[in-house]
Design an enzyme around this catalytic site. Structure first.
Site, PDB file in Angstrom:
ATOM      1  CG  ASN A  93      68.218 -38.225  39.954  1.00  0.00           C
ATOM      2  OD1 ASN A  93      67.385 -39.084  40.201  1.00  0.00           O
ATOM      3  ND2 ASN A  93      68.126 -36.978  40.423  1.00  0.00           N
ATOM      4  CE1 TYR A 158      59.817 -39.166  34.674  1.00  0.00           C
ATOM      5  CE2 TYR A 158      58.304 -40.865  35.451  1.00  0.00           C
ATOM      6  CZ  TYR A 158      59.484 -40.156  35.585  1.00  0.00           C
ATOM      7  OH  TYR A 158      60.336 -40.431  36.636  1.00  0.00           O
ATOM      8  CB  THR A 193      60.535 -36.659  45.030  1.00  0.00           C
ATOM      9  OG1 THR A 193      59.649 -36.900  43.933  1.00  0.00           O
ATOM     10  CG2 THR A 193      61.374 -37.900  45.293  1.00  0.00           C
TER      11      THR A 193
END
Length: 252
Positions: A93, A158, A193
């Site tokens: 993760n 990313y 998040t």
């Protein structure tokens, strides 16, 4: 989120390592897996936040321990694998989430992101999967992103690293699943998040979330529930798959 006082049995007897589990999706995943009966190895760079995740699990009757690791450091990866010992579940993760136009992306951040998002899960999986293969069972869940499938300005590094992770999922499934080890990916959409909000800003994140079919940001627990499903025997016939948990953003 607080765990139920009653620890479940779905993952009883299993050990799960969740990287990047000091906050966000990773912390929620660690709590859910502990609530399902697993012993959870919490990992991340911040010892204080790691201790908080462990405490939230043990206070609810679960089992967890923290192992600090900077996943951009191969030596730290080796130490993490050794400290974790044999695991039944590995959740890759942890990730770095840089945002910059390609022409402005500095090489240092590029290298760091490749190290954290691709090299780290590669080396950690290579270190831990032999014990799974020897046992004849195991589950690896990689955490990707919907931007591995759609182009968004400023997320070239990313998205490329996460597309690589999805490719590894398919290859690893081909390599490991005949020996009983399932490998799958969850690809979240915009999620509330700290990492997302710090990179995009809350207003931009909220606006982007409105482009999904459900029109909102995901809660970290909603993504963690999908990870738990993939790790569990409920997903026993799933391997090599990427599940889009993105409120339909990549479906239409």
């Amino acid at each position: 989120m607080e765990l139920s006082d009653k620890v479940g049995t779905e993952l009883a007897g299993k050990v799960a390592l969740v990287t990047g589990s000091t906050g966000g999706i990773g912390a929620e995943t660690a709590r859910l897996m502990a609530a399902a009966g697993a012993e959870v190895v919490v990992s991340g760079r911040n010892a204080e936040r790691g201790a908080a995740t462990v405490r939230s699990i043990t206070d609810a009757g679960g089992r967890a321990r923290f192992v600090a690791a900077d996943l951009t450091d191969p030596a730290a990866l080796r130490r993490l694998a050794e400290a974790a010992g044999p695991v039944d579940i590995l959740v890759n993760n942890a990730a770095i989430f840089p945002g910059a136009p390609t022409v402005d992306q500095d090489p240092g951040t590029l290298d760091e992101t490749l190290a954290a998002n691709v090299r780290a899960p590669y080396l950690l999986t290579a270190a831990l999967v032999p014990a799974m293969i020897a046992k004849g069972s195991g589950s690896i869940v990689n955490v990707s992103t919907m931007v591995a499938r759609i182009g968004l300005p400023g997320l070239s590094v990313y998205s490329a690293t996460k597309a690589a992770l999805e490719s590894l999922t398919r290859t690893w499934a081909a390599e490991f699943s005949p020996a009983g080890v399932r490998v799958n990916t969850v690809a979240p959409g915009p999620t509330r998040t700290d990492m997302v909000l710090a990179t995009m800003g809350e207003e931009n994140a909220e606006q982007f979330a409105k482009t999904t079919l459900l029109g909102r940001l995901a809660a970290p627990r909603e993504i963690a529930e999908v990870i738990l499903f993939l790790a569990s025997d409920r997903a026993s016939y799933l391997t090599g798959a990427t599940l889009a948990a993105d409120a339909g953003r990549t479906a239409v």
